[in-house]
Design a protein around this motif. Structure first.
Motif, PDB file in Angstrom:
ATOM      1  N   PHE A  70       0.820  -1.207   0.000  1.00  0.00           N
ATOM      2  CA  PHE A  70       0.000   0.000   0.000  1.00  0.00           C
ATOM      3  C   PHE A  70       0.859   1.263   0.000  1.00  0.00           C
ATOM      4  N   VAL A  71       1.899   1.266   0.835  1.00  0.00           N
ATOM      5  CA  VAL A  71       2.751   2.453   0.952  1.00  0.00           C
ATOM      6  C   VAL A  71       3.479   2.731  -0.368  1.00  0.00           C
ATOM      7  N   ASN A  72       3.849   1.665  -1.072  1.00  0.00           N
ATOM      8  CA  ASN A  72       4.501   1.846  -2.372  1.00  0.00           C
ATOM      9  C   ASN A  72       3.516   2.250  -3.462  1.00  0.00           C
ATOM     10  N   ASN A  73       2.227   2.257  -3.124  1.00  0.00           N
ATOM     11  CA  ASN A  73       1.190   2.648  -4.089  1.00  0.00           C
ATOM     12  C   ASN A  73       0.194   3.601  -3.445  1.00  0.00           C
ATOM     13  N   LEU A  74       0.712   4.580  -2.698  1.00  0.00           N
ATOM     14  CA  LEU A  74      -0.165   5.523  -2.013  1.00  0.00           C
ATOM     15  C   LEU A  74      -1.112   6.215  -2.983  1.00  0.00           C
ATOM     16  N   ASP A  75      -2.388   6.251  -2.603  1.00  0.00           N
ATOM     17  CA  ASP A  75      -3.430   6.914  -3.390  1.00  0.00           C
ATOM     18  C   ASP A  75      -3.677   6.262  -4.750  1.00  0.00           C
ATOM     19  N   LYS A  76      -3.172   5.044  -4.928  1.00  0.00           N
ATOM     20  CA  LYS A  76      -3.425   4.291  -6.153  1.00  0.00           C
ATOM     21  C   LYS A  76      -4.222   3.032  -5.798  1.00  0.00           C
ATOM     22  N   THR A  77      -5.015   2.563  -6.724  1.00  0.00           N
ATOM     23  CA  THR A  77      -5.778   1.346  -6.480  1.00  0.00           C
ATOM     24  C   THR A  77      -4.869   0.128  -6.552  1.00  0.00           C
ATOM     25  N   VAL A  78      -4.913  -0.670  -5.503  1.00  0.00           N
ATOM     26  CA  VAL A  78      -4.168  -1.931  -5.438  1.00  0.00           C
ATOM     27  C   VAL A  78      -5.183  -3.048  -5.654  1.00  0.00           C
ATOM     28  N   THR A  79      -5.041  -3.776  -6.739  1.00  0.00           N
ATOM     29  CA  THR A  79      -6.029  -4.796  -7.062  1.00  0.00           C
ATOM     30  C   THR A  79      -5.870  -6.023  -6.167  1.00  0.00           C
ATOM     31  N   SER A  80      -6.912  -6.814  -6.111  1.00  0.00           N
ATOM     32  CA  SER A  80      -6.853  -8.062  -5.346  1.00  0.00           C
ATOM     33  C   SER A  80      -5.782  -8.982  -5.910  1.00  0.00           C
ATOM     34  N   VAL A  95     -12.767  -4.247  -7.462  1.00  0.00           N
ATOM     35  CA  VAL A  95     -11.423  -4.041  -8.017  1.00  0.00           C
ATOM     36  C   VAL A  95     -10.344  -4.374  -6.997  1.00  0.00           C
ATOM     37  N   GLY A  96     -10.411  -3.709  -5.851  1.00  0.00           N
ATOM     38  CA  GLY A  96      -9.380  -3.921  -4.838  1.00  0.00           C
ATOM     39  C   GLY A  96      -9.488  -2.883  -3.738  1.00  0.00           C
ATOM     40  N   TYR A  97      -8.364  -2.270  -3.398  1.00  0.00           N
ATOM     41  CA  TYR A  97      -8.317  -1.340  -2.271  1.00  0.00           C
ATOM     42  C   TYR A  97      -7.405  -0.164  -2.610  1.00  0.00           C
ATOM     43  N   LYS A  98      -7.609   0.922  -1.891  1.00  0.00           N
ATOM     44  CA  LYS A  98      -6.757   2.095  -2.052  1.00  0.00           C
ATOM     45  C   LYS A  98      -6.391   2.625  -0.664  1.00  0.00           C
ATOM     46  N   PHE A  99      -5.085   2.872  -0.467  1.00  0.00           N
ATOM     47  CA  PHE A  99      -4.630   3.477   0.781  1.00  0.00           C
ATOM     48  C   PHE A  99      -4.672   4.984   0.602  1.00  0.00           C
ATOM     49  N   ILE A 100      -5.477   5.650   1.419  1.00  0.00           N
ATOM     50  CA  ILE A 100      -5.673   7.094   1.299  1.00  0.00           C
ATOM     51  C   ILE A 100      -4.691   7.817   2.204  1.00  0.00           C
ATOM     52  N   SER A 101      -3.696   8.467   1.611  1.00  0.00           N
ATOM     53  CA  SER A 101      -2.732   9.239   2.394  1.00  0.00           C
ATOM     54  C   SER A 101      -3.286  10.639   2.600  1.00  0.00           C
ATOM     55  N   LYS A 102      -2.958  11.223   3.746  1.00  0.00           N
ATOM     56  CA  LYS A 102      -3.449  12.566   4.093  1.00  0.00           C
ATOM     57  C   LYS A 102      -2.297  13.440   4.529  1.00  0.00           C
ATOM     58  N   ASP A 103      -2.466  14.719   4.321  1.00  0.00           N
ATOM     59  CA  ASP A 103      -1.512  15.680   4.836  1.00  0.00           C
ATOM     60  C   ASP A 103      -1.814  15.884   6.316  1.00  0.00           C
TER      61      ASP A 103
END
Length: 226
Positions: A164-174, A214-222
Motif C-alpha cells: 500500500f505504501v509503495n502505491n499511495l493513493d493508487k488502487t491496489v487490485t486483489s 477491483v481492490g483497495y486504495k490506501f488514502i494518504s493525508k496531509d
C-alpha cells in the motif's frame, strides 16, 4: 520490498540474505536454477539478484525468463565470470547491472539503492513515510507507529502495508495483493479479507478504502490538515 536472490555459494547467499533482511527487505533466496525458475514463474518480486554459474538453469536462462514476464524490473548479475562474452550476453538479455565478485556488501547495497530509486522510483534512504493521522511507517524495518508508539504487525500485514505504501493513493487490485503478499499461492478470499480487515483495524477508519469489485486504495493525508 521483495528481492529474489539466486546464489549457489551457501556462505555468500546467507551473507547477502541476512544483510538485506536487516535493511528491511523481504528476501527469497535459492541456490540453483531449477528452484529459481519455479519461483519466478509462480511469484512476483520487485528486484532480482542473479549469479550466472549455478546448478540447473543458468543465471542467463533465468534472466531470459524474467524478461519475458517483466520488462522493466531491476535485475543485477553478480558473478565471478569476467570474460566479455558473459558480460555482453547478460546485458543483451536485459540485465541492468553486472557486479563482479568479489565485492563488498556495501557496494551491492549502493547498486540496489540506485536501481530502486531510478527504476522503481522509490528512495530506500527515506526510512519513515508519514501516512497521516499520526501514523508513520518505517520502510527499513517494516514497523508501523502511531505517535511514536509501535503497532505490532504480522508478517503478512507488513507485506500488505508495504504494498500500500509503495502505491499511495493508487488502487491496489486483489490480484496484486495475492501476488505480493501470498506469492500467488492458493489462498481463500476470506483469508485475504481477514488480513486486510485486521490491518484496517490497526489504522484509522477510512485509510484503506474498498474499491468495489477491483481492490483497495490506501488514502494518504496531509497531517497538517488534521
Amino acid at each position: 520490498m521483495k528481492i529474489f536472490l539466486l546464489e549457489d555459494d551457501f556462505s555468500l547467499n546467507k551473507l547477502i540474505s541476512n544483510a538485506l533482511e536487516k535493511k528491511g527487505f523481504f528476501i527469497t533466496s535459492v541456490d540453483n536454477g531449477y528452484d529459481a525458475m519455479t519461483n519466478i514463474l509462480n511469484n512476483n518480486y520487485d528486484l532480482y539478484i542473479l549469479d550466472i554459474n549455478v546448478p540447473g538453469f543458468s543465471g542467463h536462462e533465468v534472466l531470459e525468463e524474467i524478461r519475458k514476464r517483466h520488462e522493466d524490473l531491476p535485475v543485477i548479475i553478480v558473478s565471478a565470470e569476467l570474460d566479455i562474452d558473459n558480460i555482453s550476453k547478460a546485458y543483451e538479455l536485459g540485465c541492468n547491472d553486472y557486479l563482479k565478485k568479489p565485492f563488498e556488501l556495501e557496494e551491492l547495497l549502493l547498486h540496489l539503492k540506485y536501481h530502486i530509486k531510478t527504476i522503481l522510483k522509490n528512495d530506500i534512504d527515506k526510512d519513515v513515510i508519514e501516512l497521516g493521522f499520526g501514523y508513520k511507517f518505517n520502510l527499513k524495518d517494516q514497523n508501523l507507529y502511531k505517535h511514536d508508539h509501535e503497532i505490532v504487525l504480522t508478517h503478512k500485514e507488513k507485506l500488505l502495508l508495504t504494498l500500500f505504501v509503495n502505491n499511495l493513493d493508487k488502487t491496489v487490485t486483489s490480484e496484486m495483493i495475492h501476488e505480493y503478499v501470498w506469492d500467488n499461492k492458493a489462498v481463500e478470499a476470506v483469508s485475504m479479507r481477514s488480513v486486510i480487515h485486521k490491518l484496517q483495524k490497526k489504522l484509522k477508519n477510512g485509510m484503506i478504502a474498498n474499491i468495489r469489485g477491483v481492490g483497495y486504495k490506501f488514502i494518504s493525508k496531509d497531517i497538517s490538515g488534521f
